[in-house]
Design an enzyme around this catalytic site. Structure first.
Site, PDB file in Angstrom:
ATOM      1  N   ARG A 165       0.815  -1.214   0.000  1.00  0.00           N
ATOM      2  CA  ARG A 165       0.000   0.000   0.000  1.00  0.00           C
ATOM      3  C   ARG A 165       0.850   1.266   0.000  1.00  0.00           C
ATOM      4  NH1 ARG A 165      -2.383  -3.684  -1.145  1.00  0.00           N
ATOM      5  NH2 ARG A 165      -4.361  -4.489  -0.375  1.00  0.00           N
ATOM      6  N   SER A 240     -12.006  -1.039   1.890  1.00  0.00           N
ATOM      7  CA  SER A 240     -11.270  -1.364   3.118  1.00  0.00           C
ATOM      8  C   SER A 240     -10.754  -0.076   3.762  1.00  0.00           C
ATOM      9  CB  SER A 240     -10.098  -2.292   2.808  1.00  0.00           C
ATOM     10  OG  SER A 240     -10.560  -3.501   2.250  1.00  0.00           O
ATOM     11  N   GLU A 336      -6.421   3.395   5.478  1.00  0.00           N
ATOM     12  CA  GLU A 336      -5.995   3.384   4.075  1.00  0.00           C
ATOM     13  C   GLU A 336      -6.293   4.692   3.363  1.00  0.00           C
ATOM     14  OE1 GLU A 336      -6.470   0.392   1.206  1.00  0.00           O
ATOM     15  OE2 GLU A 336      -6.299  -1.258   2.605  1.00  0.00           O
TER      16      GLU A 336
END
Length: 346
Positions: A165, A240, A336
């Site tokens: 990520r 998410s 995120e």
């Protein structure tokens, strides 16, 4: 180039559906327009927001600056070599539509990444991933507009410094490179990647013994995601909400001794990735709500806009989850999506 708009409603441009306005707004339809955009009186490279699908941002307040919405489209094959097909997609292409396009062409490599919200241009920034595949596995190069030199540059995969990520575009390159297109190296020969979670069972059920295709995998991924994840067009969300935390081997071993059924994924460097959704679920937070923001009742990793949530509702809920998980497991969660402004980052 389209004219600049002022006091533009950003609610339709963020998938969580938070109410906010942009002081100035312009749609970019062709990469070459960047040379004109950087000369606009409203342009300030330190405050400009380059906006794609809006599926990875939490707008905490009105945006006091210029928002450039990436709407450049186009997909083309640029080369074939040694069983690989190189496909370039413009940054404004919708990610899922692009994935389906490549599958329909008989190309392989993106099928596990089906139904991820957002645009092609966002895929390298976040190094999006799902079901055992990450964008870095299939990205060949990224074409950018370098704001330092006001020229277009090509960054190879290694130049992008991909990690879980993470990428150059979230670190040293943030505020410098504007992604305008991405080249993907896709395979002509299909080799299924079914080693993650319940994907193998979902594909096996769908195929009933016949030979598996990339389309089967894509369809199975879509079915699993639709079963677990709410449609942002119906219930606002950013997918998410928390990254899966990565802990040291010693910490993972201690947790497994207490929780033998805990999902865990050993990493090449000896660390262990944990499932953030499982940790949140163990804290019995499914359905937990603050104001109009709630933990999705079917998937604890997803926060939803259940009833006209305010930005503060989302912030308070995310903080509560983070503190509750840490109190029980001594594992720190990180969000995120990008908080705007960044001072709210968790």
């Amino acid at each position: 180039m389209q004219p600049t708009q002022y006091q533009t409603d950003l609610t339709p441009y963020n998938t969580f559906g938070l109410r906010a306005q942009a002081q100035a707004f312009i749609a970019l339809e062709h990469a070459d327009e960047l040379r004109d955009i950087v000369r606009l009186p409203e342009f300030d490279r330190n405050t400009v927001l380059w906006l794609g699908g809006g599926s990875n941002i939490i707008l905490m307040q009105d945006y006091a600056g210029l928002v450039v919405h990436m709407e450049n489209k186009g997909i083309r094959e640029i080369a074939r070599s040694d069983g690989l097909v190189y496909i370039e997609a413009q940054a404004g292409e919708i990610w899922h539509d692009f994935v389906l396009h490549t599958v329909a062409l008989g190309l392989n490599g993106l099928e596990n990444l089906s139904l991820i919200p957002g645009t092609v241009g966002a895929s390298p920034v976040q190094n999006i991933g799902a079901y055992g595949v990450e964008a870095k596995d299939v990205i060949h190069s990224v074409r950018c507009f370098d704001l330092d030199t006001e020229t277009f540059v090509e960054l190879a995969n290694a130049d992008c410094r991909f990690a879980y990520r993470e990428s150059l575009f979230k670190q040293e390159g943030k505020g410098r490179y504007v992604i305008v297109s991405v080249v993907f190296a896709l395979k002509e020969h299909f080799v299924p990647n079914l080693g993650y979670g319940d994907l193998a069972a979902a594909v096996a059920e769908r195929c009933a013994g016949r030979e598996i295709t990339a389309k089967d995998v894509s369809n199975a991924v879509c079915a699993v995601r639709r079963r677990k994840l709410p449609d942002p067009g119906i219930l606002g969300n950013v997918g998410s909400f928390f990254k899966n935390p990565v802990v040291g081997a010693e910490k993972a071993a201690a947790l497994l001794q207490q929780h033998p059924d805990m999902p865990h994924y050993p990493q090449p460097d000896g660390s262990v990735k944990l499932a953030a959704g499982w940790l949140i679920d163990q804290c019995r937070l499914k359905g937990f709500q603050i104001g109009g923001a709630a933990v999705h009742d079917k998937q604890a990793l997803v926060l939803v806009n259940k009833n006209n949530a305010s930005a503060n509702d989302v912030w308070q809920l995310a903080q509560h989850i983070k503190f509750t998980v840490f109190a029980r497991f001594q594992v720190e969660l990180h969000a995120e999506p990008n908080w705007l402004p960044a001072s709210y980052s968790l």
